[in-house]
Design an enzyme around this catalytic site. Structure first.
Site, PDB file in Angstrom:
ATOM      1  N   GLY A  64     -19.578 -12.810 -31.287  1.00 12.04           N
ATOM      2  CA  GLY A  64     -18.940 -11.646 -31.866  1.00 12.04           C
ATOM      3  C   GLY A  64     -17.542 -11.864 -32.397  1.00 12.04           C
ATOM      4  N   HIS A  65     -17.107 -10.861 -33.153  1.00  8.29           N
ATOM      5  CA  HIS A  65     -15.750 -10.777 -33.651  1.00  8.29           C
ATOM      6  C   HIS A  65     -15.524  -9.355 -34.158  1.00  8.29           C
ATOM      7  CE1 HIS A  65     -18.122 -11.868 -37.256  1.00  8.29           C
ATOM      8  NE2 HIS A  65     -17.297 -11.048 -37.882  1.00  8.29           N
ATOM      9  N   ALA A  66     -14.268  -9.060 -34.458  1.00 13.56           N
ATOM     10  CA  ALA A  66     -13.896  -7.789 -35.073  1.00 13.56           C
ATOM     11  C   ALA A  66     -12.959  -8.096 -36.226  1.00 13.56           C
ATOM     12  CB  ALA A  66     -13.211  -6.876 -34.051  1.00 13.56           C
TER      13      ALA A  66
END
Length: 140
Positions: free
Chosen positions: A52-54
């Site tokens: 994941g990442h944002a």
């Protein structure tokens, strides 16, 4: 009107034809931002996941062009939402400051991502705890 502050699954136009169906998207009509970049994820081994990442500022629209996969979104409140993407006429809008993970890929799936920004490593948050700290401080 389109709510740009929350994730949303929404239908794209679908033209049904016995020779094969057609769906499309256009700036302003089906994408709630000007398109700066488009990329796709493919050849992901079946049932694999993508870490994941944002993003600080980037907004995205995600479409399953082929096969299926899940998108898990978290606003930082620890209550993730799972979206099963398996129809090429459905799009998922992802606003900035949502942690995004993708998993449960079927064999030969293709995910197309339309972005509001050009690639910039500075826009990524790749550490979940850092993201959560920032997200929680913004919601106070």
């Amino acid at each position: 009107m389109f709510d740009n502050t929350r994730p949303r699954l929404y239908p794209l136009p679908k033209l049904v034809d016995p020779r094969g169906n057609l769906s499309f998207l256009q700036d302003g009509d089906q994408v709630p931002f000007d398109i700066a970049r488009c990329y796709w994820i493919y050849d992901v081994p079946g049932n694999a996941n993508r870490d994941g990442h944002a993003f600080y500022t980037s907004r995205e629209v995600i479409i399953a062009l082929s096969g299926s996969f899940d998108v898990v979104l978290d606003s930082g409140d620890g209550k993730p939402s799972r979206f099963h993407m398996n129809r090429s006429y459905n799009a998922l809008y992802v606003p900035p400051m949502y942690w995004r993970e993708m998993d449960n890929f079927s064999t030969n799936s293709v995910a197309m991502i339309i972005s509001s920004t050009l690639y910039s490593e500075e826009d990524y948050i790749r550490d979940y705890e850092k993201f959560r700290s920032i997200a929680m401080s913004e919601n106070v």
